[in-house]
Scaffold this motif. Structure first.
Motif, mmCIF file in Angstrom:
data_model
loop_
_atom_site.group_PDB
_atom_site.id
_atom_site.type_symbol
_atom_site.label_atom_id
_atom_site.label_comp_id
_atom_site.label_asym_id
_atom_site.label_seq_id
_atom_site.Cartn_x
_atom_site.Cartn_y
_atom_site.Cartn_z
ATOM 1 N N PRO A 5 31.813 -24.805 67.732
ATOM 2 C CA PRO A 5 31.232 -23.781 68.604
ATOM 3 C C PRO A 5 30.840 -24.262 69.992
ATOM 4 C CG PRO A 5 29.705 -24.419 66.853
ATOM 5 C CD PRO A 5 31.012 -25.030 66.521
ATOM 6 N N TYR A 6 30.813 -25.579 70.194
ATOM 7 C CA TYR A 6 30.495 -26.086 71.529
ATOM 8 C C TYR A 6 31.694 -25.951 72.469
ATOM 9 C CZ TYR A 6 32.929 -30.192 69.669
ATOM 10 O OH TYR A 6 33.857 -31.021 69.098
ATOM 11 N N LEU A 7 32.880 -25.640 71.919
ATOM 12 C CA LEU A 7 34.063 -25.430 72.740
ATOM 13 C C LEU A 7 34.201 -23.958 73.123
ATOM 14 C CD1 LEU A 7 36.741 -27.601 70.866
ATOM 15 C CD2 LEU A 7 35.417 -28.210 72.907
ATOM 16 N N THR A 8 34.714 -23.723 74.316
ATOM 17 C CA THR A 8 34.945 -22.336 74.763
ATOM 18 C C THR A 8 36.426 -22.097 74.965
ATOM 19 O OG1 THR A 8 34.506 -23.055 77.030
ATOM 20 C CG2 THR A 8 32.692 -22.023 75.830
ATOM 21 N N GLU A 9 37.216 -22.552 73.995
ATOM 22 C CA GLU A 9 38.647 -22.293 74.007
ATOM 23 C C GLU A 9 39.164 -22.358 72.577
ATOM 24 O OE1 GLU A 9 40.781 -26.570 74.633
ATOM 25 O OE2 GLU A 9 40.064 -25.583 76.450
ATOM 26 N N VAL A 10 40.266 -21.693 72.331
ATOM 27 C CA VAL A 10 40.909 -21.703 71.018
ATOM 28 C C VAL A 10 42.380 -22.036 71.231
ATOM 29 C CG1 VAL A 10 41.546 -20.343 68.994
ATOM 30 C CG2 VAL A 10 39.288 -20.022 70.052
ATOM 31 N N ASP A 11 42.828 -23.131 70.624
ATOM 32 C CA ASP A 11 44.218 -23.575 70.768
ATOM 33 C C ASP A 11 44.632 -23.673 72.238
ATOM 34 O OD1 ASP A 11 44.510 -23.698 68.010
ATOM 35 O OD2 ASP A 11 45.186 -21.619 67.875
ATOM 36 N N GLY A 12 43.713 -24.184 73.048
ATOM 37 C CA GLY A 12 44.019 -24.363 74.465
ATOM 38 C C GLY A 12 43.866 -23.130 75.319
ATOM 39 N N LYS A 13 43.515 -21.988 74.708
ATOM 40 C CA LYS A 13 43.341 -20.739 75.457
ATOM 41 C C LYS A 13 41.875 -20.543 75.817
ATOM 42 C CE LYS A 13 47.502 -18.808 75.409
ATOM 43 N NZ LYS A 13 48.209 -18.370 76.628
ATOM 44 N N ALA A 14 41.584 -20.477 77.105
ATOM 45 C CA ALA A 14 40.224 -20.259 77.590
ATOM 46 C C ALA A 14 40.200 -19.045 78.504
ATOM 47 C CB ALA A 14 39.719 -21.495 78.328
ATOM 48 N N GLY A 15 39.108 -18.300 78.452
ATOM 49 C CA GLY A 15 39.014 -17.091 79.259
ATOM 50 C C GLY A 15 38.765 -17.356 80.728
ATOM 51 N N ALA A 16 38.325 -18.572 81.058
ATOM 52 C CA ALA A 16 38.023 -18.903 82.455
ATOM 53 C C ALA A 16 38.002 -20.416 82.609
ATOM 54 C CB ALA A 16 36.688 -18.295 82.870
ATOM 55 N N ASP A 17 37.838 -20.891 83.837
ATOM 56 C CA ASP A 17 37.715 -22.326 84.115
ATOM 57 C C ASP A 17 36.241 -22.714 84.055
ATOM 58 O OD1 ASP A 17 40.272 -23.142 84.369
ATOM 59 O OD2 ASP A 17 40.312 -23.214 86.547
ATOM 60 N N SER A 18 35.915 -23.709 83.237
ATOM 61 C CA SER A 18 34.534 -24.168 83.114
ATOM 62 C C SER A 18 34.254 -25.258 84.141
ATOM 63 C CB SER A 18 34.272 -24.721 81.711
ATOM 64 O OG SER A 18 34.443 -23.710 80.739
ATOM 65 N N ALA A 19 33.027 -25.260 84.646
ATOM 66 C CA ALA A 19 32.619 -26.292 85.599
ATOM 67 C C ALA A 19 31.112 -26.466 85.529
ATOM 68 C CB ALA A 19 33.038 -25.917 87.018
ATOM 69 N N SER A 20 30.650 -27.713 85.757
ATOM 70 C CA SER A 20 29.224 -28.023 85.784
ATOM 71 C C SER A 20 28.907 -28.752 87.082
ATOM 72 C CB SER A 20 28.837 -28.907 84.594
ATOM 73 O OG SER A 20 29.063 -28.244 83.369
ATOM 74 N N GLY A 21 27.954 -28.225 87.833
ATOM 75 C CA GLY A 21 27.544 -28.892 89.060
ATOM 76 C C GLY A 21 28.494 -28.646 90.220
ATOM 77 N N VAL A 22 28.031 -29.064 91.385
ATOM 78 C CA VAL A 22 28.760 -28.784 92.613
ATOM 79 C C VAL A 22 30.126 -29.458 92.646
ATOM 80 C CG1 VAL A 22 28.763 -29.087 95.121
ATOM 81 C CG2 VAL A 22 26.674 -28.359 93.957
ATOM 82 N N GLU A 23 30.187 -30.737 92.254
ATOM 83 C CA GLU A 23 31.445 -31.480 92.366
ATOM 84 C C GLU A 23 32.549 -30.855 91.525
ATOM 85 O OE1 GLU A 23 32.128 -33.797 94.531
ATOM 86 O OE2 GLU A 23 30.092 -33.523 95.293
ATOM 87 N N GLU A 24 32.220 -30.474 90.286
ATOM 88 C CA GLU A 24 33.238 -29.847 89.446
ATOM 89 C C GLU A 24 33.632 -28.483 89.994
ATOM 90 O OE1 GLU A 24 32.873 -29.621 85.258
ATOM 91 O OE2 GLU A 24 32.261 -31.710 85.019
ATOM 92 N N CYS A 25 32.668 -27.743 90.500
ATOM 93 C CA CYS A 25 32.984 -26.428 91.073
ATOM 94 C C CYS A 25 33.921 -26.581 92.270
ATOM 95 C CB CYS A 25 31.704 -25.711 91.493
ATOM 96 S SG CYS A 25 30.730 -25.062 90.118
ATOM 97 N N VAL A 26 33.656 -27.579 93.107
ATOM 98 C CA VAL A 26 34.521 -27.830 94.262
ATOM 99 C C VAL A 26 35.935 -28.158 93.799
ATOM 100 C CG1 VAL A 26 34.993 -29.434 96.151
ATOM 101 C CG2 VAL A 26 32.680 -28.517 95.835
#
Length: 259
Positions: A179-200
């Protein structure tokens, strides 16, 4: 008007023109009878509105040999509508849940559905649409935009955001076994990012893919719109605290629009 300018003009004959306040949309008091609208073929913009002349009527009577005049008298014509929030790659959840659309439907099927939705949107009178996320169909909206622009498929003027950006762990689909993952078989509803650097990093990837807008999900407190210098816009779907402020200088540098 020069001869070259004359061939670029499309004339529209009307019985009556109703005006509206551009800020409120309320119909105005001015009603103009017997007007001919002169439209530029190359830009689609209205050049001038004049009283219909005898010359216009004679030109209309010439029939197919004068294709630059259209008789709209007796018809109701509305400007194209604009829908600023669509998801062409989704269909009603009463048919299939969001999770099943993202994880069980192939990208090919979802793209075919998006093609039919684009045509339906145009035929419903919407000449411009902004798609705020493919929800798991990756960058397929960029290809749809290219096909519409190339007249391969019918559709409205199409602005796309590719994939939305979400805080890590906040979106779906959820993996039931992990449940800590937000994808199923590589399918994710959006791009995940944490903090400014990842968002950039994610924003740069979306710019590279060709996104017109950057969509950012977060909390549910407020929505902010920023404009930047390069042309890509950004819409913040709400933040409890302001990590997006660290993105602002970067987004302005690339002229992005946010949603």
């Amino acid at each position: 008007m020069t001869r070259a300018e004359g061939t670029d003009v499309q004339k529209l004959l009307t019985n009556r023109l109703l005006t509206a306040d551009p800020t409120t949309g309320i119909l105005g008091d001015i009603c103009r009878e017997g007007r001919t609208i002169h439209v530029s073929r190359s830009t689609g913009r209205i050049i001038v509105i004049k009283e219909t002349t005898e010359e216009d009527l004679v030109e209309l009577g010439a029939g197919k040999s004068k294709p630059n005049i259209i008789d709209l008298r007796g018809k109701t014509v509305l400007p194209g509508f604009v829908d600023t929030h669509v998801h062409l790659f989704l269909h009603p959840y009463v048919e299939t849940s969001w999770e099943d659309q993202v994880t069980r439907e192939s990208t090919a099927e979802r793209t075919i559905r998006a093609v039919t939705h684009a045509k339906s949107t145009l035929l419903a009178g919407y000449t411009t649409a902004r798609d705020l996320g493919t929800e798991g169909a990756e960058d397929s909206d960029i290809a749809i935009r290219q096909c519409i622009s190339s007249s391969i498929i019918p559709g409205p003027r199409y602005f796309c955001a590719s994939r939305a950006i979400v805080a890590t762990g906040s979106y779906g689909p959820k993996n039931q076994q992990r449940p800590y993952l937000t994808e199923v078989d590589g399918k994710a509803g959006a791009d995940s990012a944490s903090g400014v650097e990842e968002c950039v990093r994610v924003v740069r990837r979306h710019i590279g893919a060709g996104a017109d807008w950057i969509k950012i999900y977060a909390g549910m407190e407020y929505v902010t719109h920023y404009n930047s210098a390069n042309g890509t816009k950004i819409t913040l779907h709400v933040f409890y605290h302001p990590p997006h402020r660290g993105l602002r200088p970067h987004l302005c540098r690339y002229s992005l629009k946010r949603s």
